[in-house]
Structure formats: C-alpha cells, structure tokens
Design an enzyme around this catalytic site. Structure first.
Site, mmCIF file in Angstrom:
data_model
loop_
_atom_site.group_PDB
_atom_site.id
_atom_site.type_symbol
_atom_site.label_atom_id
_atom_site.label_comp_id
_atom_site.label_asym_id
_atom_site.label_seq_id
_atom_site.Cartn_x
_atom_site.Cartn_y
_atom_site.Cartn_z
ATOM 1 N N ARG A 122 -4.428 33.691 -19.166
ATOM 2 C CA ARG A 122 -3.983 32.365 -19.514
ATOM 3 C C ARG A 122 -4.745 31.571 -20.846
ATOM 4 N NH1 ARG A 122 -3.447 29.277 -14.338
ATOM 5 N NH2 ARG A 122 -1.516 30.640 -14.519
ATOM 6 N N TYR A 123 -5.889 31.855 -20.812
ATOM 7 C CA TYR A 123 -6.734 31.349 -21.796
ATOM 8 C C TYR A 123 -6.988 32.255 -22.856
ATOM 9 C CZ TYR A 123 -7.690 27.518 -18.403
ATOM 10 O OH TYR A 123 -7.717 26.501 -17.444
ATOM 11 N N ARG A 126 -10.583 34.695 -22.442
ATOM 12 C CA ARG A 126 -11.012 35.197 -21.011
ATOM 13 C C ARG A 126 -9.870 35.336 -20.071
ATOM 14 N NH1 ARG A 126 -11.076 29.988 -22.225
ATOM 15 N NH2 ARG A 126 -11.119 28.264 -20.838
ATOM 16 N N CYS A 135 -11.604 38.208 2.224
ATOM 17 C CA CYS A 135 -12.402 37.245 2.372
ATOM 18 C C CYS A 135 -13.093 37.140 3.578
ATOM 19 C CB CYS A 135 -11.590 35.650 2.129
ATOM 20 S SG CYS A 135 -11.338 35.406 0.538
ATOM 21 N N CYS A 139 -10.223 30.158 4.096
ATOM 22 C CA CYS A 139 -10.185 28.900 3.802
ATOM 23 C C CYS A 139 -8.952 28.243 4.131
ATOM 24 C CB CYS A 139 -10.809 28.435 2.324
ATOM 25 S SG CYS A 139 -12.294 29.155 1.835
ATOM 26 N N CYS A 142 -6.916 27.352 0.865
ATOM 27 C CA CYS A 142 -6.973 28.290 -0.252
ATOM 28 C C CYS A 142 -5.481 27.953 -1.073
ATOM 29 C CB CYS A 142 -6.998 29.662 0.536
ATOM 30 S SG CYS A 142 -6.800 31.120 -0.996
ATOM 31 N N ARG A 144 -4.522 30.397 -3.004
ATOM 32 C CA ARG A 144 -3.783 31.696 -2.985
ATOM 33 C C ARG A 144 -3.303 31.863 -1.456
ATOM 34 N NH1 ARG A 144 -8.072 33.601 -6.695
ATOM 35 N NH2 ARG A 144 -7.588 32.670 -8.665
ATOM 36 N N ASP A 303 -4.628 21.886 -5.012
ATOM 37 C CA ASP A 303 -3.393 22.355 -5.709
ATOM 38 C C ASP A 303 -2.368 22.198 -4.946
ATOM 39 O OD1 ASP A 303 -4.496 23.351 -8.009
ATOM 40 O OD2 ASP A 303 -5.347 25.156 -6.839
ATOM 41 N N ASP A 340 -5.670 21.585 -11.729
ATOM 42 C CA ASP A 340 -5.215 22.887 -12.542
ATOM 43 C C ASP A 340 -3.642 22.642 -12.527
ATOM 44 O OD1 ASP A 340 -5.240 25.479 -13.552
ATOM 45 O OD2 ASP A 340 -6.628 26.343 -11.845
ATOM 46 N N LYS A 347 -6.487 24.298 -16.507
ATOM 47 C CA LYS A 347 -7.289 23.384 -15.820
ATOM 48 C C LYS A 347 -7.146 21.891 -16.855
ATOM 49 C CE LYS A 347 -10.178 26.281 -13.333
ATOM 50 N NZ LYS A 347 -9.512 27.692 -14.127
HETATM 51 C C1 LIG Z 1 -10.047 28.869 -14.029
HETATM 52 C C2 LIG Z 1 -9.705 30.032 -14.727
HETATM 53 C C3 LIG Z 1 -10.528 30.645 -15.865
HETATM 54 C C4 LIG Z 1 -11.733 30.100 -16.135
HETATM 55 O O1 LIG Z 1 -11.718 29.023 -16.836
HETATM 56 P P1 LIG Z 1 -13.165 27.966 -17.319
HETATM 57 O O2 LIG Z 1 -12.785 26.522 -17.575
HETATM 58 O O3 LIG Z 1 -13.313 29.105 -18.367
HETATM 59 O O4 LIG Z 1 -13.951 28.207 -16.092
HETATM 60 C C5 LIG Z 1 -9.763 31.655 -16.391
HETATM 61 N N1 LIG Z 1 -8.341 32.030 -16.185
HETATM 62 C C6 LIG Z 1 -7.900 31.499 -15.270
HETATM 63 C C7 LIG Z 1 -6.430 32.009 -14.812
HETATM 64 C C8 LIG Z 1 -8.175 30.464 -14.403
HETATM 65 O O5 LIG Z 1 -7.599 29.953 -13.406
#
Ligand SMILES: *Cc1c(COP(=O)(O)O)cnc(C)c1O
Length: 441
Positions: A122-123, A126, A135, A139, A142, A144, A303, A340, A347
């Site tokens: 998504r980002y 990362r 798990c 939870c 959850c 998911r 969520d 989110d 986020k």
């Molecule tokens: C939360 C999340 C991350 C990590 O986000 P940070 O703000 O760097 O902690 C990376 N990918 C996805 C899909 C996420 O939901």
C-alpha cells in the site's frame, strides 16, 4: 517469576485435575486447551449465561469462531464478566451478527492491494506480509474477521516463497511488516527460515513483527524463540495491549525478555467501546506500557469490518483521549491516533488541533492547558529552491545517501519543482465538462 494464582489453578484443574503450574505455563498446553465453545467458557469461569443469550451466541460462533487461551480467560473478573474488558475481547457478543449498512468484509481493501497472496503493498517503501493464519486468541474486534478460522492453516512454503520473491523483485521495499494471524504462532524453524530469507534480501533494511502473543499467550516467549529472533536484528516487535488489566506478571516477564534481547517494542491499541473508551483507562495503559519499555505506537479507530459495530466509538472519543495525554504525560507515552481509511487509503492521523491562527509572520498556538501563545516566525529565512539537484545544493546530502524521491500527494503540492497546483479526483464532473469542450480556452 510468573504467578500462578487461585483463579488459574481453578481453571487448570477444571480442564484436567492433574494440571500443575509447570503445565499451565507451557504454551503448548495452553494452545492444546484453548477454548472453542461457549459451554467451556461457562464451565471454566463458573458462570451461567441466560439460555436465550446462549443460543444466540452459539449461532454467532458458527459465523465467527471462538478461541481463547486458558491464560487469557483467567484474566476475566467473573464477578462482573458482562462488563469485563477481557471477556468482551475474547467472548462473542450477540451484536456480532447485527450487520450495519456501513460494514464491509475487507474495509481496508487489503485483498485488492495485494500483488501476490499474503502481501499488501500500500505504501511506497514497505509491505504487509501475512505469513500465518493462526492466532492464539481470536480477538472479537479483529479487522480480518473475514478470515478468522476460515482457513485455519499456515500458508504453505510455496505461498511464502511467492511473497519473498515479490519483495526480492521490488527494491523499493525497505521495511517488511510480518503479520497474520500471528507470526509467533509459527514454529521456530519455519519463522527462522522466513526471517533468514528476508535478511538475505539486501534492500530489506528492517523487519517488524506484529503479534498479540505477549498479551494472550506470554509463555510462548521462550528462550529458544528469543535466541532465534535475535539472529535477525534489526527486528522491531509491535504488540497489542488494549487495557491495563492485560499487563500481568506473566506478560511483564515476556516483555522484559524481549526488551532485554534488544528488540524495540511498540504497542498498537484499538479504541473499543466498553473496553478502553476512557481517558483514565488509556492513561493507565500507556503508563504501564512505558514502565515495561513498550512505546505506545498507534491508537486505532475501530475499522468498518463486519460484526464490529458494537465496538465503534465516535472519532471524538479518540481525540478526547489524545487531548488528555499530550502535554499531560511523557511525550513517548502518547500514541498516534489513526483511522485506517476504508477503501485502502491507509492510516490517517487524527489529532487535536494546536494551531489556532496564522499571519504572515506569526502563528497563534494553544497548549494542553488552554494557554494561548504566539510564535514569531523568522524575518530573514532564505528558502532554498529545490530542483532535486542535490549536488548543487549547500545542504549536505551525499547522493548515494539519498533515497530515490519523487514527491507524491500533498507533498507534491508543496514541492518547488513541476508540482501540480491541485489534486483532482479522476471522475470530477467539472473537468469532464471541460474535456467535452464545454469550457472556454
Ligand atoms: C499499517 C500498515 C503498514 C505499516 O504502516 P506504518 O505507518 O509504517 O506502521 C504497511 N502496510 C499496510 C498495508 C498497513 O496496513
């Protein structure tokens, strides 16, 4: 030393008369005796639910299964279990089957932003890598929930290999967040293999593990596990405490073990109605976390996943909690409150406003006490025009230290170089009219 209290002894002996402390503290014993039905919850807690409610809960469990470790169950205050924060997180509520109009199975579009199974990219730099489908405790909140107990199996090596391959092929990825399910539910050998493969990828700078094990099965944090993890530094570990009552002698010991091994520890809480939607509870929680060397990282707005409507609070509750923390306690004890965004927006931080007003050379701010202050901006600041030609700039950044950088989103609006002047959604009707020749040149 971890305590073995009377409640735990009572539960242990109801499971098996011959249980002794050492068995209770064996994480395999805990998993083997995880509770999967309402009748067992009643038996172990020595409580009796009203018959009508019990029937509804049994129906709920068919759609959203239950699993609780005896340890986590032992944290419940049976005198007032209806209002108990641990009970509410572990035992289903009849409200889970009430779908609200805004509920979605996959509100964060994790499946849509998934180039290969298990990876959500998504980002820019990362990825989220779900390497486990199991798990220790399911939870009730959850995000998911759609997957819980559904395919209660660990993704096979082939699937993991495909994920690893994706990461290998994409040098922009410098941070890999392992989640699931719970990565610490995997065998040491298997997790060791995944971590070794990730470490062998030169562009992966940091690895993170998201786990609820210290909260629901602290006995899993064993010396062999920690020794194995230590081989793969830098490794960050994020856990998920929601209520100060979850911080027990046993969980403190697990956290100490991890912190002593040198892992930076963070915590992600979810804001849950009836569990922790109170500034005093949250302040107690963050204080206990930092005492145990865990830095509060995120506070999540609940969520829009199916079956969670009874847990949601207004956003104002989260802002109120953050307002009660910033300035009132240590800066590193304050998490970032985030929503989110549904649809995969990621986020989004939402915090109280501190900037009240602004002129050409002064800003007006307010502090946590309500005191209104001014800050005079410099008269002589010479902005540096940035054309991203770092070799011509007086600021010192060697180019081989600089990350590839292209301004994206709002940052592109702020950029000096060929940035757009506005961001416009693709299906904007006004621009459509222009394209159709309905505007003047
Ligand atoms: C939360 C999340 C991350 C990590 O986000 P940070 O703000 O760097 O902690 C990376 N990918 C996805 C899909 C996420 O939901």
């Amino acid at each position: 030393m971890s305590k073995y209290n009377d409640k735990q002894k009572f539960i242990a002996e109801r499971i098996d008369e011959t249980t002794v402390k050492s068995k209770w503290m064996d994480w395999r014993w805990q998993l083997k005796h995880a509770v999967h039905d309402i009748g067992m919850v009643e038996k172990l807690l020595d409580i009796r639910m009203p018959a009508g409610e019990r029937r509804k809960l049994e129906k709920t469990v068919k759609k959203f299964p239950i699993s609780v470790t005896p340890y986590y169950l032992s944290l419940i205050d049976t005198e007032d279990y209806i209002n108990d924060p641990v009970f509410k997180q572990a035992v289903p509520s009849v409200h889970e089957l009430t779908l609200s109009a805004v509920d979605m199975a996959d509100p964060l579009s994790e499946d849509k932003d998934s180039p290969v199974p298990g990876i959500t990219h998504r980002y820019p730099d990362r990825v989220l890598f779900c390497i486990s489908n199991v798990c220790a405790m399911y939870c009730r909140h959850c995000t998911r929930k759609r997957r819980v107990g559904d395919v209660d199996s660990i993704p096979d090596r082939k699937e993991i290999q495909a994920g690893l391959h994706y990461i290998q092929e994409n040098p922009v990825i410098r941070d890999v967040l392992l989640s699931g399910g719970d990565p610490l539910m995997l065998s040491e050998e298997y997790l060791d293999w995944i971590l070794t493969e990730l470490r062998a990828i030169p562009h992966v700078e940091v690895i993170r593990i998201g786990t609820r094990i210290p909260v629901v099965l602290p006995y899993r944090i064993t010396e062999p596990l920690v020794q194995m993890l230590k081989k793969h530094q830098p490794l960050w570990i994020n856990t998920h405490f929601n209520h100060p009552r979850e911080i027990t002698a046993s969980s403190r010991e697990a956290l100490k073990h991890l912190a002593d091994a040198g892992f930076p520890l963070g915590n992600q809480s979810v804001l849950l109605a009836g569990v922790n939607d109170c500034p005093r509870i949250m302040k107690r929680l963050v204080h206990k976390l930092v005492q145990n060397r865990v830095r509060p990282y995120y506070l999540y707005q609940c969520d829009l996943s199916e079956g969670l409507s009874h847990f949601r609070t207004p956003i104002g509750k989260g802002i109120e909690i953050i307002e009660s923390l910033i300035g009132h306690t240590s800066g590193f004890a304050v998490p970032t409150y985030v929503i989110d965004a549904p649809g995969g927006g990621g986020k989004i931080p939402v915090m109280p406003n501190y900037l009240i007003s602004w002129s050409t050379n002064k800003v007006v701010l307010r502090n946590y006490e309500g005191v209104i202050c001014t800050y005079k901006e410099p008269d002589s600041y010479e902005p540096i025009f940035c054309d991203r030609q770092c070799e011509n700039c007086t600021l010192q950044l060697k180019l081989d230290d600089a990350s590839e950088y292209q301004a994206v989103g709002i940052a592109s609006l702020l950029s000096d170089l060929d940035g757009p002047v506005s961001l416009i959604p693709r299906d904007n009707e006004r621009l459509e009219r222009r394209n159709n020749g309905n505007g003047r040149e």
